[in-house]
Design a protein around this motif. Structure first.
Motif, PDB file in Angstrom:
ATOM      1  N   PRO A   1      37.736   6.672  24.708  1.00 26.66           N
ATOM      2  CA  PRO A   1      37.929   5.095  25.523  1.00 26.66           C
ATOM      3  C   PRO A   1      36.548   4.934  26.033  1.00 26.66           C
ATOM      4  N   PHE A   2      36.821   3.455  25.982  1.00 23.28           N
ATOM      5  CA  PHE A   2      35.349   2.905  26.565  1.00 23.28           C
ATOM      6  C   PHE A   2      35.836   1.684  27.629  1.00 23.28           C
ATOM      7  N   PRO A   3      35.270   1.601  28.677  1.00 21.69           N
ATOM      8  CA  PRO A   3      35.990   0.540  29.233  1.00 21.69           C
ATOM      9  C   PRO A   3      35.574  -0.905  29.015  1.00 21.69           C
ATOM     10  N   GLY A   4      36.304  -1.589  29.411  1.00 25.70           N
ATOM     11  CA  GLY A   4      36.295  -3.050  28.927  1.00 25.70           C
ATOM     12  C   GLY A   4      34.715  -3.765  29.511  1.00 25.70           C
ATOM     13  N   PRO A   5      34.429  -3.393  30.703  1.00 28.99           N
ATOM     14  CA  PRO A   5      33.190  -4.238  31.330  1.00 28.99           C
ATOM     15  C   PRO A   5      31.942  -3.061  30.845  1.00 28.99           C
ATOM     16  N   GLY A   6      32.458  -2.368  29.921  1.00 29.93           N
ATOM     17  CA  GLY A   6      31.173  -1.572  29.159  1.00 29.93           C
ATOM     18  C   GLY A   6      30.238  -1.077  30.037  1.00 29.93           C
TER      19      GLY A   6
ATOM     20  N   SER B   1      35.977  16.519  39.959  1.00 32.05           N
ATOM     21  CA  SER B   1      37.021  16.269  39.149  1.00 32.05           C
ATOM     22  C   SER B   1      37.641  14.736  39.601  1.00 32.05           C
ATOM     23  N   LYS B   2      38.819  14.451  39.131  1.00 34.04           N
ATOM     24  CA  LYS B   2      39.371  13.126  39.673  1.00 34.04           C
ATOM     25  C   LYS B   2      40.856  13.486  39.864  1.00 34.04           C
ATOM     26  N   PRO B   3      41.480  13.281  40.892  1.00 31.76           N
ATOM     27  CA  PRO B   3      40.622  12.969  42.116  1.00 31.76           C
ATOM     28  C   PRO B   3      39.834  14.006  42.526  1.00 31.76           C
TER      29      PRO B   3
ATOM     30  N   ASN C   1      37.324  14.970  26.667  1.00 27.66           N
ATOM     31  CA  ASN C   1      37.860  13.686  26.255  1.00 27.66           C
ATOM     32  C   ASN C   1      37.330  12.561  26.294  1.00 27.66           C
ATOM     33  N   GLN C   2      36.343  12.619  27.112  1.00 31.75           N
ATOM     34  CA  GLN C   2      35.447  11.446  27.573  1.00 31.75           C
ATOM     35  C   GLN C   2      33.952  11.929  27.997  1.00 31.75           C
ATOM     36  N   TYR C   3      33.000  11.291  27.479  1.00 34.02           N
ATOM     37  CA  TYR C   3      31.499  11.912  27.845  1.00 34.02           C
ATOM     38  C   TYR C   3      30.508  10.513  27.969  1.00 34.02           C
TER      39      TYR C   3
ATOM     40  N   ALA D   1      37.090  12.007  42.754  1.00 28.77           N
ATOM     41  CA  ALA D   1      36.176  10.943  42.144  1.00 28.77           C
ATOM     42  C   ALA D   1      36.897  10.209  41.134  1.00 28.77           C
ATOM     43  N   THR D   2      36.551   9.146  40.388  1.00 27.33           N
ATOM     44  CA  THR D   2      37.000   8.610  39.223  1.00 27.33           C
ATOM     45  C   THR D   2      36.319   8.893  38.251  1.00 27.33           C
ATOM     46  N   ILE D   3      36.539   8.536  36.896  1.00 26.33           N
ATOM     47  CA  ILE D   3      36.105   8.999  35.681  1.00 26.33           C
ATOM     48  C   ILE D   3      34.504   8.224  35.615  1.00 26.33           C
ATOM     49  N   GLU D   4      34.823   6.866  35.729  1.00 27.16           N
ATOM     50  CA  GLU D   4      33.606   6.094  35.674  1.00 27.16           C
ATOM     51  C   GLU D   4      32.908   5.989  37.083  1.00 27.16           C
ATOM     52  N   TRP D   5      31.713   5.598  37.269  1.00 25.38           N
ATOM     53  CA  TRP D   5      31.087   6.062  38.380  1.00 25.38           C
ATOM     54  C   TRP D   5      31.133   4.317  39.251  1.00 25.38           C
TER      55      TRP D   5
ATOM     56  N   HIS E   1      45.747  -7.653  27.615  1.00 22.60           N
ATOM     57  CA  HIS E   1      44.809  -6.548  26.908  1.00 22.60           C
ATOM     58  C   HIS E   1      43.978  -5.978  27.913  1.00 22.60           C
ATOM     59  N   HIS E   2      43.954  -4.767  27.801  1.00 22.09           N
ATOM     60  CA  HIS E   2      42.974  -3.812  28.553  1.00 22.09           C
ATOM     61  C   HIS E   2      41.923  -4.491  28.875  1.00 22.09           C
ATOM     62  N   ASN E   3      40.997  -4.922  27.742  1.00 21.20           N
ATOM     63  CA  ASN E   3      39.613  -5.431  27.791  1.00 21.20           C
ATOM     64  C   ASN E   3      39.634  -6.888  28.085  1.00 21.20           C
ATOM     65  N   VAL E   4      40.503  -7.654  27.944  1.00 23.87           N
ATOM     66  CA  VAL E   4      40.364  -9.125  28.090  1.00 23.87           C
ATOM     67  C   VAL E   4      41.771  -9.638  28.828  1.00 23.87           C
TER      68      VAL E   4
ATOM     69  N   ILE F   1      29.397  -1.300  33.915  1.00 30.16           N
ATOM     70  CA  ILE F   1      29.711  -0.225  35.070  1.00 30.16           C
ATOM     71  C   ILE F   1      29.099   1.021  35.013  1.00 30.16           C
ATOM     72  N   ARG F   2      28.124   1.136  34.096  1.00 28.65           N
ATOM     73  CA  ARG F   2      27.540   2.337  34.047  1.00 28.65           C
ATOM     74  C   ARG F   2      26.133   2.171  34.365  1.00 28.65           C
ATOM     75  N   VAL F   3      25.659   1.123  34.568  1.00 24.49           N
ATOM     76  CA  VAL F   3      24.311   0.807  35.337  1.00 24.49           C
ATOM     77  C   VAL F   3      24.626   0.502  36.564  1.00 24.49           C
TER      78      VAL F   3
HETATM   79  P1  XMP Z   1      38.360   5.457  36.097  1.00 25.42           P
HETATM   80  O1  XMP Z   1      37.126   5.354  36.407  1.00 25.42           O
HETATM   81  O2  XMP Z   1      39.554   4.624  36.815  1.00 25.42           O
HETATM   82  O3  XMP Z   1      38.725   5.401  34.568  1.00 25.42           O
HETATM   83  O4  XMP Z   1      39.020   7.163  36.575  1.00 25.42           O
HETATM   84  C1  XMP Z   1      39.954   6.141  33.993  1.00 25.42           C
HETATM   85  C2  XMP Z   1      39.905   5.460  32.387  1.00 25.42           C
HETATM   86  O5  XMP Z   1      39.857   4.236  32.377  1.00 25.42           O
HETATM   87  C3  XMP Z   1      38.565   3.735  31.507  1.00 25.42           C
HETATM   88  N1  XMP Z   1      38.399   2.666  32.266  1.00 25.42           N
HETATM   89  C4  XMP Z   1      38.664   1.082  31.970  1.00 25.42           C
HETATM   90  N2  XMP Z   1      39.243   1.000  30.733  1.00 25.42           N
HETATM   91  N3  XMP Z   1      38.915  -1.459  31.076  1.00 25.42           N
HETATM   92  C5  XMP Z   1      39.518  -0.429  30.374  1.00 25.42           C
HETATM   93  O6  XMP Z   1      39.692  -0.911  29.246  1.00 25.42           O
HETATM   94  C6  XMP Z   1      38.462  -1.143  32.566  1.00 25.42           C
HETATM   95  O7  XMP Z   1      37.944  -1.989  33.262  1.00 25.42           O
HETATM   96  C7  XMP Z   1      38.204   0.329  32.630  1.00 25.42           C
HETATM   97  N4  XMP Z   1      37.761   1.089  33.839  1.00 25.42           N
HETATM   98  C8  XMP Z   1      37.889   2.145  33.483  1.00 25.42           C
HETATM   99  C9  XMP Z   1      37.651   4.790  32.010  1.00 25.42           C
HETATM  100  O8  XMP Z   1      36.593   4.792  30.997  1.00 25.42           O
HETATM  101  C10 XMP Z   1      38.568   6.041  31.927  1.00 25.42           C
HETATM  102  O9  XMP Z   1      38.511   6.300  30.438  1.00 25.42           O
END
Ligand code: XMP
Length: 510
Positions: free
Chosen positions: A387-392, A501-503, A430-432, A505-509, A342-345, A395-397
């Motif tokens: 979309p919201f990353p699993g680590p929530g 942009s990515k690349p 798409n994501q903000y 950078a990545t979307i998350e910091w 699973h993406h998040n688990v 990884i934004r703090v």
């Molecule tokens: P990055 O930061 O790699 O993010 O450019 C690309 C997309 O993936 C999401 N993201 C995650 N989603 N688990 C997830 O389910 C994760 O660990 C994770 N890390 C990044 C990010 O929000 C963006 O949509």
């Protein structure tokens, strides 16, 4: 009732998923099958039509993907695209050769004969070409139906055997009337009824899940993301309280998010367990500043919490997952044994004692999952969630994650999201989200000096999240966000907008 099926035979082309999408958009169910399994699958599943995709090879390469001739004798209509056309042509005795130069891009295509396949296309239409080889002589039993200035056989047919082939890519939007061609193939040649609707799919899946589960127990790890939420609604409709959803609130969710997920599920007829694990997560994150270490700590703790809950529930028979079709295709076609973590688990199946996996969304694309969500009457905010990353927010703090920093970020992020929605910019982006940097700078508020955090705003446009561009949010909107945040959120005195942009950078910091 079983749906009519079209089989897309995969020869390795880059647009294969797109072909499947187009067919399904026209209300015909279809599956992508690798070329070496195609004949068996066709004999087994008896599709109403077959589509050969493009591919990177030349039909004359050693080990070029091929298919047994028998497939042409089954009386099932076949449409070959690009490589698919070249393979059909070679099989029926034509000559395929390298064109003088590679043809790539839009070109005019002219009708030579009115065939069922192109009956709804104009005499002159724009098509998208992407090939090096092309057919140099008409295969035996075929007629020419379209040509271009550089491609003498752009489309051909053997009406009697119901075999059609085009050199161009009707599935790509740049082919202006490509959809009409696919529609004619499906409805006028394969005689499709158009029975693939979300409502049918939903009803079929519900019956299937009921038959499989009977009176056993099913466990679902619910992240609140679109896939697992739709999966939960579907299972709940099928088996009600035999389903237990475990939602781990890590304390790293956005403002009100835990409550929203709970709200959406607690009135469903399922066992919904919300585990408030903020303390556990924050204590694991104490003193960690490295992004990868944070991700690992969060992932591991997630598994531990889930494991503890699973133990309380006791032996479960089925573990449900929200795996979707792109995951299946990417992890190896036809290899039913591949279990996506699973993406998040990540890695859950290894730690939970269960007999079988249930993956009811395995055949759906992402936007079909959303359609199913709407069919299941899920609230729109859940269906269209970004979309919201699993680590929530972990990884934004930036730097060490503390409760205080999380609260600051949550409040600022909510204002950003509110203003984007008010300005209706959420349709274009798409994501903000907001990021709390670990940087403090000097500012002045009223007559006082401040020394507070810098907040970064991140907003991207993307289709696949693998590459992304920074969103051109109007200055007025950014201004409103900035004024509101510094006025309403304590400990932020400076705001920056991320314009990478990515690349690179990545979307998350982190
Ligand atoms: P990055 O930061 O790699 O993010 O450019 C690309 C997309 O993936 C999401 N993201 C995650 N989603 N688990 C997830 O389910 C994760 O660990 C994770 N890390 C990044 C990010 O929000 C963006 O949509």
């Amino acid at each position: 009732m079983k749906n009519q099926l079209v089989i897309v035979v995969d020869f390795g082309g880059q647009y294969n998923q797109l072909i499947a999408r187009r067919v399904r958009d026209l209300n015909v169910y279809c599956e992508v099958v690798p070329y070496y399994k195609a004949l068996d699958e066709v004999k087994n599943k008896k599709p109403i039509g077959i589509i050969f995709t493009g591919g990177p090879n030349s039909v004359y390469d050693d080990n070029a993907p091929n298919i047994d001739k028998e497939i042409f004798d089954l009386g099932i209509p076949i449409l070959g695209l690009c490589y698919g056309m070249q393979l059909i042509s070679k099989t029926f005795g034509a000559v395929v050769e390298k064109a003088e130069k590679k043809e790539f891009g839009k070109t005019f295509c002219i009708k030579d004969k009115d065939s069922k396949l192109i009956q709804n296309m104009k005499n002159e239409t724009i098509v998208w070409m992407s090939h090096q080889d092309q057919v140099k002589k008409l295969p035996c039993g075929f007629d020419l139906i379209q040509h271009t200035s550089t491609c003498p056989y752009a489309a051909i047919e053997n009406e009697e055997k119901k075999i059609y082939a085009v050199q161009y890519h009707p599935e790509v939007n740049h082919s202006q009337e490509g959809n009409k061609l696919i529609q004619s193939f499906l409805y006028d040649i394969c005689m499709a009824k158009g029975d693939w609707t979300m409502q049918n799919f939903m009803n079929e899946q519900i019956n299937k899940i009921k038959d499989t589960v009977k009176d056993k127990k099913v466990l679902l790890a619910l992240s609140g993301g679109v896939d697992s939420s739709v999966c939960a609604y579907l299972l709940s409709k099928a088996i009600g309280n035999k389903l237990t959803c475990v939602f781990v609130d890590t304390g790293l969710m956005r403002k009100n998010e835990g409550d929203e997920v709970e709200q959406a599920f607690k009135n469903q007829e399922v066992n919904f367990i919300r585990v408030n694990a903020e303390k556990r997560f924050l204590s694991k994150l104490k003193s960690i500043t490295d992004p990868e270490e944070k991700r690992k700590a969060i992932g591991e703790e997630f598994i531990r919490v889930f494991e503890d809950e699973a133990k309380k529930i006791g032996q479960v028979d089925y573990l449900a997952q929200g795996t979707i079709y792109p995951d299946v295709i990417e992890s190896g076609l036809g290899d039913a044994k591949v279990i996506k973590s699973h993406h998040n688990v990540g890695g859950l199946p290894d730690v939970v004692d269960f007999k079988e996996l249930i993956e009811p969304l395995r055949s759906l694309f992402k936007d079909e999952v959303r359609k199913l969500g709407l069919e299941l009457k899920m609230p729109e905010y859940l269906v269209y969630r970004q979309p919201f990353p699993g680590p929530g927010l972990g990884i934004r703090v930036m730097g060490e994650v503390t409760k205080e920093k999380l609260e600051i970020l949550r409040d600022a992020d909510l204002i950003f999201r509110e203003e984007i929605a008010k300005a209706k910019e959420d349709k274009n982006i798409n994501q903000y989200f907001a990021v709390l940097t670990n940087n403090r700078t000097v500012g002045v508020m009223g007559d006082f000096r401040t020394y507070d955090y810098t907040l970064a705003l991140r907003a991207v446009t993307t289709t696949d999240f693998m590459t992304a561009d920074w969103a051109r949010i109007p200055y007025e909107v950014l201004d409103k966000v900035s004024v509101r945040i510094v006025n309403e959120v304590e400990h932020i005195n400076r705001i920056v907008y991320d314009i990478t942009s990515k690349p690179p950078a990545t979307i998350e910091w982190e």
